[in-house]
Design an enzyme around this catalytic site. Structure first.
Site, PDB file in Angstrom:
ATOM      1  N   SER A 155       0.820  -1.212   0.000  1.00  0.00           N
ATOM      2  CA  SER A 155       0.000   0.000   0.000  1.00  0.00           C
ATOM      3  C   SER A 155       0.855   1.264   0.000  1.00  0.00           C
ATOM      4  O   SER A 155       1.986   1.272   0.482  1.00  0.00           O
ATOM      5  CB  SER A 155      -0.913   0.015   1.226  1.00  0.00           C
ATOM      6  OG  SER A 155      -1.714  -1.137   1.254  1.00  0.00           O
TER       7      SER A 155
HETATM    8  N1  SAH Z   1      -0.532  -4.944   4.002  1.00  0.00           N
HETATM    9  C1  SAH Z   1       0.040  -5.332   2.750  1.00  0.00           C
HETATM   10  C2  SAH Z   1      -0.935  -5.081   1.630  1.00  0.00           C
HETATM   11  C3  SAH Z   1      -0.971  -6.214   0.685  1.00  0.00           C
HETATM   12  S1  SAH Z   1      -2.246  -6.162  -0.528  1.00  0.00           S
HETATM   13  C4  SAH Z   1       1.363  -4.634   2.512  1.00  0.00           C
HETATM   14  O1  SAH Z   1       1.633  -3.621   3.148  1.00  0.00           O
HETATM   15  O2  SAH Z   1       2.162  -5.114   1.707  1.00  0.00           O
HETATM   16  C5  SAH Z   1      -3.473  -7.217   0.191  1.00  0.00           C
HETATM   17  C6  SAH Z   1      -3.084  -8.631   0.451  1.00  0.00           C
HETATM   18  O3  SAH Z   1      -4.241  -9.326   0.899  1.00  0.00           O
HETATM   19  C7  SAH Z   1      -2.575  -9.411  -0.751  1.00  0.00           C
HETATM   20  O4  SAH Z   1      -1.307  -9.921  -0.464  1.00  0.00           O
HETATM   21  C8  SAH Z   1      -3.600 -10.545  -0.920  1.00  0.00           C
HETATM   22  O5  SAH Z   1      -3.031 -11.760  -1.353  1.00  0.00           O
HETATM   23  C9  SAH Z   1      -4.147 -10.658   0.484  1.00  0.00           C
HETATM   24  N2  SAH Z   1      -5.471 -11.292   0.612  1.00  0.00           N
HETATM   25  C10 SAH Z   1      -6.534 -11.211  -0.228  1.00  0.00           C
HETATM   26  N3  SAH Z   1      -7.575 -11.905   0.275  1.00  0.00           N
HETATM   27  C11 SAH Z   1      -7.146 -12.459   1.439  1.00  0.00           C
HETATM   28  C12 SAH Z   1      -7.772 -13.286   2.433  1.00  0.00           C
HETATM   29  N4  SAH Z   1      -9.038 -13.719   2.313  1.00  0.00           N
HETATM   30  N5  SAH Z   1      -7.041 -13.656   3.509  1.00  0.00           N
HETATM   31  C13 SAH Z   1      -5.748 -13.246   3.647  1.00  0.00           C
HETATM   32  N6  SAH Z   1      -5.123 -12.467   2.754  1.00  0.00           N
HETATM   33  C14 SAH Z   1      -5.812 -12.066   1.663  1.00  0.00           C
END
Ligand code: SAH
Length: 214
Positions: free
Chosen positions: A62
């Site tokens: 993000s």
């Molecule tokens: N907080 C992270 C943001 C990653 S983007 C950072 O700072 O890098 C969101 C993430 O949520 C992705 O990696 C995606 O694979 C994950 N995601 C999507 N659905 C999910 C679920 N049901 N349970 C766990 N993770 C999930």
């Protein structure tokens, strides 16, 4: 070799303070954590820019401001237990680990989770537990949580996450369409949840039982 200290301080001043982030603990954590270590080396020079970046598997780390806004909204105290849904790169996880007592984080994609675990361990965060799974249903065994942060967009608030909040617990979650969402904050007061809106946002999809189905 640079550790991007100047870029980090500029990020804090120009992207966070200037846009109204006030919590000193949040600003300190974001000034401290080496964000570039959470993206591949080819992207290090852009790691402190005002935008999200790819982290593989079609997912993103993000934008710094969004990380700060969400973290500030969680109002974490240093002894508290927090659940993160969507570990991704592990950057937000590290920020939470700076501010809370214990961080639980769930990532759906194994390759991302494994990379995040290695990074978090190599940086010496011993108060973090990351696992692979569907975080849209929370982490029942570890509940209740003082705060829950969802870092992926969902069509509706996942009910299980509300159930796993403790008294006065805070849930921050992007809710809306696949292409854009509203960042919502719910605070648990007895049997009620008090809702506020923190603004518009764009996140990748929360894919799971309580999120999107594909
Ligand atoms: N907080 C992270 C943001 C990653 S983007 C950072 O700072 O890098 C969101 C993430 O949520 C992705 O990696 C995606 O694979 C994950 N995601 C999507 N659905 C999910 C679920 N049901 N349970 C766990 N993770 C999930």
């Amino acid at each position: 070799m640079t550790d991007y200290a100047v870029a980090r301080q500029r990020m804090v001043a120009e992207q966070l303070v200037r846009r109204g982030i006030q919590d000193q603990r949040v600003l300190q954590a974001m000034g401290k954590v080496h964000r570039h270590l959470f993206v591949e080396e080819a992207l290090w020079g852009r790691a402190y820019g005002d935008y999200p970046l790819p982290i593989g598997e079609k997912q993103t780390i993000s934008q710094p401001f969004m990380v700060a806004l969400m973290t500030e909204a969680l109002e974490l105290k240093d002894h508290e237990r927090v659940l993160e849904v969507g570990t991704g790169s592990g950057y937000q996880t590290a920020i939470l680990a700076e501010l809370a007592g214990k961080v639980y984080s769930i990532e759906r994609m194994r390759a991302l989770a494994m990379r995040a675990i290695r990074r978090i361990e190599s940086l010496g965060y011993y108060n973090v537990l990351i696992r692979v799974g569907d975080g849209s249903v929370g982490w029942k065994e570890m509940a209740p949580f003082d705060a829950i942060l969802v870092t992926a967009g969902t069509p509706q608030v996942p009910i299980r996450l509300l159930e796993q909040l403790g008294e006065d617990g805070r849930l921050v979650v992007p809710v809306g369409q696949a292409e854009n969402q509203v960042l919502r904050k719910g605070t648990k007061k007895g049997a009620d949840i008090h809702w506020t809106e923190l603004g518009n946002c764009v996140f990748v999809k929360l894919v799971g039982e309580q999120g999107w189905s594909d």
